[in-house]
Design a protein around this motif. Sequence first.
Motif, PDB file in Angstrom:
ATOM      1  N   VAL A 117       0.852  -1.184   0.000  1.00  0.00           N
ATOM      2  CA  VAL A 117       0.000   0.000   0.000  1.00  0.00           C
ATOM      3  C   VAL A 117       0.887   1.233   0.000  1.00  0.00           C
ATOM      4  N   LEU A 118       0.550   2.191  -0.858  1.00  0.00           N
ATOM      5  CA  LEU A 118       1.236   3.479  -0.873  1.00  0.00           C
ATOM      6  C   LEU A 118       0.216   4.543  -0.508  1.00  0.00           C
ATOM      7  N   TRP A 119       0.502   5.306   0.543  1.00  0.00           N
ATOM      8  CA  TRP A 119      -0.435   6.305   1.060  1.00  0.00           C
ATOM      9  C   TRP A 119       0.310   7.631   1.147  1.00  0.00           C
ATOM     10  N   SER A 120       0.019   8.525   0.219  1.00  0.00           N
ATOM     11  CA  SER A 120       0.852   9.708   0.078  1.00  0.00           C
ATOM     12  C   SER A 120       0.035  10.964  -0.159  1.00  0.00           C
ATOM     13  N   SER A 121       0.589  12.084   0.274  1.00  0.00           N
ATOM     14  CA  SER A 121      -0.038  13.381   0.035  1.00  0.00           C
ATOM     15  C   SER A 121       0.371  13.977  -1.306  1.00  0.00           C
ATOM     16  N   ALA A 122       1.309  13.351  -2.021  1.00  0.00           N
ATOM     17  CA  ALA A 122       1.672  13.794  -3.367  1.00  0.00           C
ATOM     18  C   ALA A 122       0.643  13.229  -4.340  1.00  0.00           C
ATOM     19  N   MET A 123      -0.457  13.938  -4.485  1.00  0.00           N
ATOM     20  CA  MET A 123      -1.592  13.426  -5.235  1.00  0.00           C
ATOM     21  C   MET A 123      -1.242  13.106  -6.684  1.00  0.00           C
ATOM     22  N   ASP A 124      -0.469  13.981  -7.310  1.00  0.00           N
ATOM     23  CA  ASP A 124      -0.142  13.767  -8.716  1.00  0.00           C
ATOM     24  C   ASP A 124       0.697  12.506  -8.920  1.00  0.00           C
ATOM     25  N   LEU A 125       1.645  12.261  -8.017  1.00  0.00           N
ATOM     26  CA  LEU A 125       2.492  11.073  -8.140  1.00  0.00           C
ATOM     27  C   LEU A 125       1.689   9.801  -7.905  1.00  0.00           C
ATOM     28  N   GLN A 126       0.720   9.854  -7.007  1.00  0.00           N
ATOM     29  CA  GLN A 126      -0.124   8.687  -6.748  1.00  0.00           C
ATOM     30  C   GLN A 126      -1.002   8.360  -7.960  1.00  0.00           C
ATOM     31  N   VAL A 127      -1.587   9.389  -8.553  1.00  0.00           N
ATOM     32  CA  VAL A 127      -2.404   9.174  -9.744  1.00  0.00           C
ATOM     33  C   VAL A 127      -1.549   8.679 -10.900  1.00  0.00           C
ATOM     34  N   LYS A 128      -0.323   9.143 -10.982  1.00  0.00           N
ATOM     35  CA  LYS A 128       0.571   8.667 -12.046  1.00  0.00           C
ATOM     36  C   LYS A 128       0.872   7.177 -11.882  1.00  0.00           C
ATOM     37  N   LEU A 129       1.051   6.730 -10.646  1.00  0.00           N
ATOM     38  CA  LEU A 129       1.260   5.293 -10.415  1.00  0.00           C
ATOM     39  C   LEU A 129       0.074   4.498 -10.958  1.00  0.00           C
ATOM     40  N   ALA A 130      -1.131   5.009 -10.722  1.00  0.00           N
ATOM     41  CA  ALA A 130      -2.322   4.334 -11.226  1.00  0.00           C
ATOM     42  C   ALA A 130      -2.375   4.379 -12.748  1.00  0.00           C
ATOM     43  N   ALA A 131      -2.109   5.543 -13.316  1.00  0.00           N
ATOM     44  CA  ALA A 131      -2.175   5.699 -14.773  1.00  0.00           C
ATOM     45  C   ALA A 131      -1.111   4.863 -15.482  1.00  0.00           C
ATOM     46  N   ASP A 132       0.001   4.622 -14.819  1.00  0.00           N
ATOM     47  CA  ASP A 132       1.102   3.861 -15.420  1.00  0.00           C
ATOM     48  C   ASP A 132       1.005   2.356 -15.183  1.00  0.00           C
ATOM     49  N   GLY A 133      -0.111   1.915 -14.577  1.00  0.00           N
ATOM     50  CA  GLY A 133      -0.347   0.488 -14.453  1.00  0.00           C
ATOM     51  C   GLY A 133       0.191  -0.182 -13.209  1.00  0.00           C
ATOM     52  N   TYR A 134       0.540   0.584 -12.189  1.00  0.00           N
ATOM     53  CA  TYR A 134       1.088  -0.007 -10.968  1.00  0.00           C
ATOM     54  C   TYR A 134       0.024  -0.277  -9.904  1.00  0.00           C
ATOM     55  N   VAL A 137      -3.103   3.939  -2.652  1.00  0.00           N
ATOM     56  CA  VAL A 137      -3.021   3.070  -3.824  1.00  0.00           C
ATOM     57  C   VAL A 137      -2.577   1.688  -3.365  1.00  0.00           C
ATOM     58  N   ILE A 138      -3.201   0.642  -3.913  1.00  0.00           N
ATOM     59  CA  ILE A 138      -2.753  -0.730  -3.658  1.00  0.00           C
ATOM     60  C   ILE A 138      -1.871  -1.172  -4.812  1.00  0.00           C
ATOM     61  N   ASN A 139      -0.705  -1.659  -4.493  1.00  0.00           N
ATOM     62  CA  ASN A 139       0.220  -2.159  -5.502  1.00  0.00           C
ATOM     63  C   ASN A 139      -0.423  -3.322  -6.262  1.00  0.00           C
ATOM     64  N   LYS A 140      -0.441  -3.234  -7.588  1.00  0.00           N
ATOM     65  CA  LYS A 140      -1.039  -4.285  -8.416  1.00  0.00           C
ATOM     66  C   LYS A 140      -0.354  -5.626  -8.213  1.00  0.00           C
ATOM     67  N   ALA A 141       0.944  -5.578  -7.866  1.00  0.00           N
ATOM     68  CA  ALA A 141       1.721  -6.802  -7.650  1.00  0.00           C
ATOM     69  C   ALA A 141       1.887  -7.118  -6.167  1.00  0.00           C
ATOM     70  N   SER A 142       0.969  -6.621  -5.343  1.00  0.00           N
ATOM     71  CA  SER A 142       1.057  -6.822  -3.890  1.00  0.00           C
ATOM     72  C   SER A 142       1.139  -8.299  -3.522  1.00  0.00           C
ATOM     73  N   LYS A 143       1.978  -8.588  -2.518  1.00  0.00           N
ATOM     74  CA  LYS A 143       2.079  -9.945  -1.972  1.00  0.00           C
ATOM     75  C   LYS A 143       0.996 -10.197  -0.921  1.00  0.00           C
ATOM     76  N   ALA A 144       0.312  -9.134  -0.530  1.00  0.00           N
ATOM     77  CA  ALA A 144      -0.759  -9.250   0.472  1.00  0.00           C
ATOM     78  C   ALA A 144      -1.960  -8.432   0.013  1.00  0.00           C
ATOM     79  N   PRO A 145      -2.543  -8.768  -1.143  1.00  0.00           N
ATOM     80  CA  PRO A 145      -3.617  -7.932  -1.703  1.00  0.00           C
ATOM     81  C   PRO A 145      -4.880  -7.882  -0.853  1.00  0.00           C
ATOM     82  N   ASN A 146      -5.204  -8.981  -0.177  1.00  0.00           N
ATOM     83  CA  ASN A 146      -6.415  -8.978   0.646  1.00  0.00           C
ATOM     84  C   ASN A 146      -6.245  -8.104   1.884  1.00  0.00           C
ATOM     85  N   THR A 147      -5.086  -8.189   2.520  1.00  0.00           N
ATOM     86  CA  THR A 147      -4.824  -7.334   3.686  1.00  0.00           C
ATOM     87  C   THR A 147      -4.773  -5.877   3.259  1.00  0.00           C
ATOM     88  N   ALA A 148      -4.239  -5.635   2.066  1.00  0.00           N
ATOM     89  CA  ALA A 148      -4.193  -4.273   1.531  1.00  0.00           C
ATOM     90  C   ALA A 148      -5.607  -3.723   1.327  1.00  0.00           C
TER      91      ALA A 148
END
Length: 367
Positions: free
Chosen positions: A102-119, A276-287
């Motif tokens: 899980v990535l939890w950040s106040s840098a809104m633009d960088l978080q949305v970019k992670l989503a837009a880039d498929g992460y 944001v939840i990492n698409k490749a998370s090793k713990a997706p349910n806990t996330a």
Amino acid sequence: MLKNARHALSLLTVSLLAAPAVQAQAVPNGYPASYASVIDGAKKEGKLIIYSSTDQASAQPLIDDFRKAYPFANIEYNDIGTSQLYSRFLAEAAAGTPTADVLWSSAMDLQVKLAADGYALSYASPESKNFAAENSYQNMAFGTTLEPAALIYNKRLVKPGDLPATHAAFAALLSGGKLTGKIATWDPEKSGVGFTLTEYDNQTNRDFGAVSLGLGKAQAGLYSSTGAMLEKVTSGEALYGYNIIGSYALLRQKTVPDLGMKFWKDGTIAFQRVAVINKASKAPNTAKLFLDYLLSRRGQLVMANQSLIYSLRGDVAGKATRATLTQAVGGAGNLKVIAVDKRLLDNLVPANRNTFLNLWRKNVKGQ
């Protein structure tokens, strides 16, 4: 012996019959019964790794309460600056080494970019129905808070009559020659959230040019963290801190009564801390459990009353809520909320970014 055996069998039968009810109680109210599979899946997972720009002191009440809700959860919480969080995650993801779930950040633009880039993992949270469209991006990046950018000041050294109510008044104060070396604000070149707040200030504040020129004239100190700026103001080394994250100031006021905080009558910016939840998370349910907890009324109540992070939901009561913030800034019309949407990506287009930073360097640094 036969009587005792029958009694034991009766207790076992009652226990077995009660088991489904116990499991059902673990599903939060209002969630679909199928959510039990998420909880069961989380019980089989290992450690949940969180990268977050939220200070440990603010996050700890949330982590503690989440563990009460899900005692089996094993959490590793990493308090990291916004820009470092983003770059560290990308480097680890590219190398295939362990990284955040899980990535939890106040840098809104960088978080949305992670989503837009498929992460980011696409997830239809059962809590989504409680939020507006401006609070999420394609079910991958979720706003969780509503936090103002405030003017903080040292109550011992700043007289009430010297507190500006508008940005124009602040620009005039900065240009008066009495605040040289006495101002703290963001360095948008080093801080992700600093860039987001400062660039949005440029977009929405008609007096931003005058304010930025005033910051340059006052030789404002530039910092990459709220903590550093709070220290400068509470020590008296700086009299004012500009565009400071209000939730951190609110928490600091519990132990530092000389720290003041003021909102603007001509519009106060409010950002959303994005998860944001990492698409490749090793713990997706806990996330998913953690994300849903942050969005839930229970989690938002902890934010509002213990963490003192301004909650996003409208059905939460407490000290740091959407309602108390709206009242403090003088009404909903004075709250400039940065939406979690694709427009944030414009901030990261090199030409757009450089245009703004060149203006910033010219006005503030004289370069």
